[in-house]
Design a protein around this motif. Sequence first.
Motif, PDB file in Angstrom:
ATOM      1  N   MET A 103       9.347  29.153  -5.744  1.00  0.00           N
ATOM      2  CA  MET A 103      10.347  28.197  -5.245  1.00  0.00           C
ATOM      3  C   MET A 103      10.432  27.007  -6.207  1.00  0.00           C
ATOM      4  SD  MET A 103      10.740  26.433  -1.474  1.00  0.00           S
ATOM      5  CE  MET A 103       9.204  25.524  -1.467  1.00  0.00           C
ATOM      6  N   LEU A 104       9.263  26.538  -6.639  1.00  0.00           N
ATOM      7  CA  LEU A 104       9.195  25.396  -7.551  1.00  0.00           C
ATOM      8  C   LEU A 104       9.907  25.671  -8.862  1.00  0.00           C
ATOM      9  CD1 LEU A 104       5.684  23.773  -7.801  1.00  0.00           C
ATOM     10  CD2 LEU A 104       7.875  22.628  -8.010  1.00  0.00           C
ATOM     11  N   ASN A 107      13.288  29.948  -9.084  1.00  0.00           N
ATOM     12  CA  ASN A 107      13.552  31.334  -9.410  1.00  0.00           C
ATOM     13  C   ASN A 107      14.780  31.814  -8.640  1.00  0.00           C
ATOM     14  OD1 ASN A 107      13.473  34.109  -9.681  1.00  0.00           O
ATOM     15  ND2 ASN A 107      11.239  34.137  -9.846  1.00  0.00           N
ATOM     16  N   ALA A 108      15.957  31.653  -9.257  1.00  0.00           N
ATOM     17  CA  ALA A 108      17.229  31.908  -8.560  1.00  0.00           C
ATOM     18  C   ALA A 108      17.311  33.356  -8.097  1.00  0.00           C
ATOM     19  CB  ALA A 108      18.390  31.588  -9.485  1.00  0.00           C
ATOM     20  N   ASP A 109      16.809  34.247  -8.920  1.00  0.00           N
ATOM     21  CA  ASP A 109      16.885  35.657  -8.580  1.00  0.00           C
ATOM     22  C   ASP A 109      16.117  35.926  -7.298  1.00  0.00           C
ATOM     23  OD1 ASP A 109      17.721  38.252  -9.184  1.00  0.00           O
ATOM     24  OD2 ASP A 109      15.662  38.769  -9.724  1.00  0.00           O
ATOM     25  N   MET A 110      14.994  35.223  -7.161  1.00  0.00           N
ATOM     26  CA  MET A 110      14.169  35.457  -5.989  1.00  0.00           C
ATOM     27  C   MET A 110      14.710  34.754  -4.760  1.00  0.00           C
ATOM     28  SD  MET A 110      10.159  34.852  -5.411  1.00  0.00           S
ATOM     29  CE  MET A 110       9.648  36.139  -6.498  1.00  0.00           C
ATOM     30  N   PHE A 111      15.306  33.567  -4.963  1.00  0.00           N
ATOM     31  CA  PHE A 111      15.630  32.752  -3.793  1.00  0.00           C
ATOM     32  C   PHE A 111      17.099  32.628  -3.434  1.00  0.00           C
ATOM     33  CE2 PHE A 111      11.334  31.380  -4.487  1.00  0.00           C
ATOM     34  CZ  PHE A 111      10.867  31.500  -3.200  1.00  0.00           C
ATOM     35  N   LEU A 117      16.576  23.715  -0.323  1.00  0.00           N
ATOM     36  CA  LEU A 117      16.132  23.472   1.046  1.00  0.00           C
ATOM     37  C   LEU A 117      15.968  21.986   1.325  1.00  0.00           C
ATOM     38  CD1 LEU A 117      13.325  26.089   1.628  1.00  0.00           C
ATOM     39  CD2 LEU A 117      15.596  26.034   2.601  1.00  0.00           C
ATOM     40  N   ALA A 118      16.093  21.636   2.575  1.00  0.00           N
ATOM     41  CA  ALA A 118      15.821  20.258   2.998  1.00  0.00           C
ATOM     42  C   ALA A 118      14.386  19.876   2.653  1.00  0.00           C
ATOM     43  CB  ALA A 118      16.060  20.134   4.493  1.00  0.00           C
ATOM     44  N   LEU A 119      13.523  20.882   2.462  1.00  0.00           N
ATOM     45  CA  LEU A 119      12.126  20.621   2.116  1.00  0.00           C
ATOM     46  C   LEU A 119      12.056  19.704   0.910  1.00  0.00           C
ATOM     47  CD1 LEU A 119      10.434  24.177   2.135  1.00  0.00           C
ATOM     48  CD2 LEU A 119      10.512  22.518   3.976  1.00  0.00           C
ATOM     49  N   ARG A 120      12.935  19.961  -0.046  1.00  0.00           N
ATOM     50  CA  ARG A 120      12.875  19.205  -1.290  1.00  0.00           C
ATOM     51  C   ARG A 120      13.152  17.729  -1.044  1.00  0.00           C
ATOM     52  NH1 ARG A 120      14.847  22.988  -5.911  1.00  0.00           N
ATOM     53  NH2 ARG A 120      12.815  23.931  -5.598  1.00  0.00           N
ATOM     54  N   LYS A 121      14.130  17.465  -0.193  1.00  0.00           N
ATOM     55  CA  LYS A 121      14.500  16.085   0.116  1.00  0.00           C
ATOM     56  C   LYS A 121      13.304  15.368   0.764  1.00  0.00           C
ATOM     57  CE  LYS A 121      18.013  13.463   2.649  1.00  0.00           C
ATOM     58  NZ  LYS A 121      17.192  12.979   3.783  1.00  0.00           N
ATOM     59  N   GLN A 122      12.656  16.055   1.718  1.00  0.00           N
ATOM     60  CA  GLN A 122      11.499  15.449   2.387  1.00  0.00           C
ATOM     61  C   GLN A 122      10.378  15.179   1.393  1.00  0.00           C
ATOM     62  OE1 GLN A 122      11.304  18.663   5.336  1.00  0.00           O
ATOM     63  NE2 GLN A 122      11.217  17.098   6.915  1.00  0.00           N
ATOM     64  N   GLN A 123      10.194  16.121   0.464  1.00  0.00           N
ATOM     65  CA  GLN A 123       9.118  15.942  -0.509  1.00  0.00           C
ATOM     66  C   GLN A 123       9.415  14.782  -1.455  1.00  0.00           C
ATOM     67  OE1 GLN A 123       9.123  20.016  -1.622  1.00  0.00           O
ATOM     68  NE2 GLN A 123       7.513  20.563  -0.181  1.00  0.00           N
ATOM     69  N   ALA A 153       8.054  14.040 -15.089  1.00  0.00           N
ATOM     70  CA  ALA A 153       8.142  14.783 -16.350  1.00  0.00           C
ATOM     71  C   ALA A 153       6.753  15.226 -16.814  1.00  0.00           C
ATOM     72  CB  ALA A 153       8.811  13.920 -17.409  1.00  0.00           C
ATOM     73  N   ALA A 154       5.775  14.321 -16.681  1.00  0.00           N
ATOM     74  CA  ALA A 154       4.406  14.644 -17.117  1.00  0.00           C
ATOM     75  C   ALA A 154       3.840  15.799 -16.296  1.00  0.00           C
ATOM     76  CB  ALA A 154       3.514  13.417 -16.988  1.00  0.00           C
ATOM     77  N   THR A 155       4.126  15.787 -15.003  1.00  0.00           N
ATOM     78  CA  THR A 155       3.570  16.805 -14.101  1.00  0.00           C
ATOM     79  C   THR A 155       4.289  18.145 -14.243  1.00  0.00           C
ATOM     80  OG1 THR A 155       3.026  15.050 -12.549  1.00  0.00           O
ATOM     81  CG2 THR A 155       2.997  17.283 -11.693  1.00  0.00           C
ATOM     82  N   LEU A 156       5.607  18.083 -14.301  1.00  0.00           N
ATOM     83  CA  LEU A 156       6.405  19.304 -14.310  1.00  0.00           C
ATOM     84  C   LEU A 156       6.105  20.192 -15.506  1.00  0.00           C
ATOM     85  CD1 LEU A 156       8.302  20.084 -12.095  1.00  0.00           C
ATOM     86  CD2 LEU A 156      10.232  19.315 -13.476  1.00  0.00           C
ATOM     87  N   GLY A 157       5.777  19.556 -16.628  1.00  0.00           N
ATOM     88  CA  GLY A 157       5.436  20.335 -17.819  1.00  0.00           C
ATOM     89  C   GLY A 157       4.287  21.298 -17.555  1.00  0.00           C
ATOM     90  N   PHE A 158       3.369  20.908 -16.682  1.00  0.00           N
ATOM     91  CA  PHE A 158       2.217  21.761 -16.377  1.00  0.00           C
ATOM     92  C   PHE A 158       2.623  22.958 -15.515  1.00  0.00           C
ATOM     93  CE2 PHE A 158       0.163  18.083 -17.991  1.00  0.00           C
ATOM     94  CZ  PHE A 158      -1.081  18.485 -18.443  1.00  0.00           C
TER      95      PHE A 158
END
Length: 231
Positions: A103-104, A107-111, A117-123, A153-158
């Motif tokens: 999900m993070l 993965n468009a093919d998968m999802f 999702l609203a999940l993202r807004k809450q996060q 940006a620092a986190t997403l790279g990982f």
Amino acid sequence: MSHPNRERADRILDAAGELLLRMGYRKVAVDDIARAVGIGKGTVYLHWRNKELLFQALMMRESADLTDEILGRIRADPATILPHRMISEAFLVTHRRPLVMAMLRGNADMFGSLGDLALRKQQDELRTQFEEAMLRRGLIRSDVPNLTYALNAATLGFYLGDTLSDEFDGIPLEDKAAVLAHLIRTAFEPPGEPDPAAVADVAAELSSALEELVSGYRQGIYAHDPTRAPG
């Protein structure tokens, strides 16, 4: 005591998760899920009116379980909320959940259309609250320009680095988490030991925000569960 209908809902979600990882969102039909559980398609619709709601419930359950895991760590040790620990713990916990990773990574093919999702807004809201509490209590540096962007940006790279190249596949996950912790600690946290009172305060505030998030997710998962409410 857990209700048999709730148990059935969980079995449906388990099957949906396995099929999602194997086939991707577009290819999985409610028929496939029903067959995997050994029930009729109509029974699946008793729980969720359509495929999209079912998969939203699945992602809510994943997010709730993941958040519970992080909450457990904060309860065991409030200093878990320090940015370098929180971010590296979340990195490890997330990597052990293939559905959340997919999900993070968007993965468009998968999802299919589930990515937004609203999940993202809450996060995002939670992250803002976390950063503001850290700044208020001096647990994060206030001189970093565009702090949210920089942290993100620092986190997403990982998370995304190994999708771009397999050069670093040999580095164990725990070592990657340690590098992430080191980067966040040195770039974003003030030098010296954090104030224990500040740590306790932010841990309490963050814990109650996370508990609220989890209880919202848990209600949403079974929103179409006939044992709870009509509709």
